[in-house]
Design an enzyme around this catalytic site. Structure first.
Site, short mmCIF file in Angstrom:
data_model
loop_
_atom_site.label_atom_id
_atom_site.label_comp_id
_atom_site.label_asym_id
_atom_site.label_seq_id
_atom_site.Cartn_x
_atom_site.Cartn_y
_atom_site.Cartn_z
N ASP A 52 0.89 -1.18 0.07
CA ASP A 52 -0.12 -0.06 -0.06
C ASP A 52 0.95 1.31 -0.06
OD1 ASP A 52 0.63 0.13 2.58
OD2 ASP A 52 -1.04 0.27 3.24
N SER A 53 2.23 1.14 -0.14
CA SER A 53 3.16 2.10 -0.31
C SER A 53 2.79 2.91 -1.66
CB SER A 53 4.58 1.87 -0.35
OG SER A 53 4.68 0.72 -1.19
N GLU A 190 9.92 -3.48 10.12
CA GLU A 190 10.29 -2.28 9.15
C GLU A 190 11.02 -1.36 10.19
OE1 GLU A 190 7.22 -0.50 6.78
OE2 GLU A 190 8.44 1.34 6.34
O1 KIV Z 1 3.63 -0.81 1.60
C1 KIV Z 1 4.96 -1.28 1.45
O2 KIV Z 1 5.39 -1.16 0.29
C2 KIV Z 1 5.33 -2.10 2.63
C3 KIV Z 1 6.99 -2.15 2.62
C4 KIV Z 1 7.52 -1.04 2.78
C5 KIV Z 1 7.36 -3.40 3.68
O3 KIV Z 1 4.70 -2.32 3.46
#
Ligand code: KIV
Length: 283
Positions: A52-53, A190
């Site tokens: 969700d990044s 993280e």
């Molecule tokens: O949403 C994402 O890309 C993540 C990673 C940073 C682990 O949770």
């Protein structure tokens, strides 16, 4: 409808457990689209995360909360088409986590049924081990995301390393144990110090994926855009910036603009021609 996955080697949970038992590492990246997934699979990546990044990286929001579940599902399906053999993880967006356990389980099932995901990941707080058990009961592999939890952060300057003293490491380890005991397939840490990751790896039997969590982890994940130098967000210090894709795009787009405005484009090689009298199609 179950997405079509062509026959061939498919990385599964047993593969990651075997690597861990042999002390070997695995590489995971984010992917939000078909071409990135195809390139990542061809380059040998073992696992892809539709994270969700994308809310910040692709959509330009200040945080990840506004990402719709429907968008995650469409993009996860595209990623699966591009990379049929990787271990594919769908990230549970805030929307899917804020409607109660039943809604969370339904969303997780959709990642599997509609997008062909092997697992879902969610940002786990103390007490969420009950959710892990519930998802496990629905035969869904779960990755519990601990440490920095971006869905709890609402401004871009809120990203800070976690578990930097003995007390918070102890509490992280306790959470990690509870998630693993509840049936989490893997854990993701993280932005924690290596000492914290070491303590977690020693405390649980499941593979531990690090995202800025130091060398003790069994596998590592990065946001692909950060690693490729493709985007507007300054990557965190743990990211190795291995390319400058933004510069490649910018140079090409600058050249295109110059070619159009100076009438160099389109040239004769870009122009369709009328049919010849003999009826042959022009190129
Ligand atoms: O949403 C994402 O890309 C993540 C990673 C940073 C682990 O949770």
């Amino acid at each position: 409808m179950t997405p079509f996955v062509p026959p061939g080697p498919h990385y599964d949970l047993a593969f990651f457990c075997r690597l861990k038992s042999e002390g070997r590492r695995f590489a995971m990246l984010t992917a939000y689209d078909y071409p990135t997934a195809a390139v990542a699979q061809a380059a040998g990546v073992h696992a892809l995360l539709v994270g969700d990044s994308l809310g910040t990286v692709l959509l330009g929001h200040p945080n990840t909360r506004a990402v719709p579940l429907s968008l995650m599902l469409v993009l996860a399906e595209a990623v699966r088409r591009g990379a049929p053999h990787v271990y594919l993880v769908g990230d549970m967006p805030y929307e899917a986590m804020s409607g109660g356990a039943e809604a969370t389980v339904t969303a997780a099932k959709r990642f599997r049924a509609e997008a062909g995901c092997d697992a879902v990941k969610f940002e786990a707080a103390s007490g969420d081990e009950r959710l892990v058990t519930r998802l496990g009961g629905a035969e869904i592999e779960v990755i519990a995301h601990l440490g920095l939890r971006p869905q709890q952060i609402t401004s871009p300057d809120g990203y800070r390393a976690q578990a930097r003293d003995q007390q918070s490491i102890a509490s992280l380890v306790a959470d990690a144990r509870r998630m693993a005991d509840a049936g989490a397939a893997m854990l993701l840490l993280e932005a924690v110090p290596n000492e914290a990751a070491q303590a977690v790896v020693a405390a649980v039997g499941v593979p531990v994926i690090g995202c800025g969590a130091g060398p003790a982890c069994d596998g590592h994940v990065l946001v692909t855009h950060d690693m490729l130098g493709w985007g507007t967000i300054r990557p965190p210090r743990f990211v190795p910036v291995l390319a400058r894709v933004a510069t490649v795009y910018e140079d090409a787009i600058r050249r295109y603009v110059q070619d159009v405005t100076s009438r160099r484009y389109p040239g004769p090689e870009h122009v369709y021609h009328m049919r010849t009298p003999a009826g042959e199609a022009g190129q």
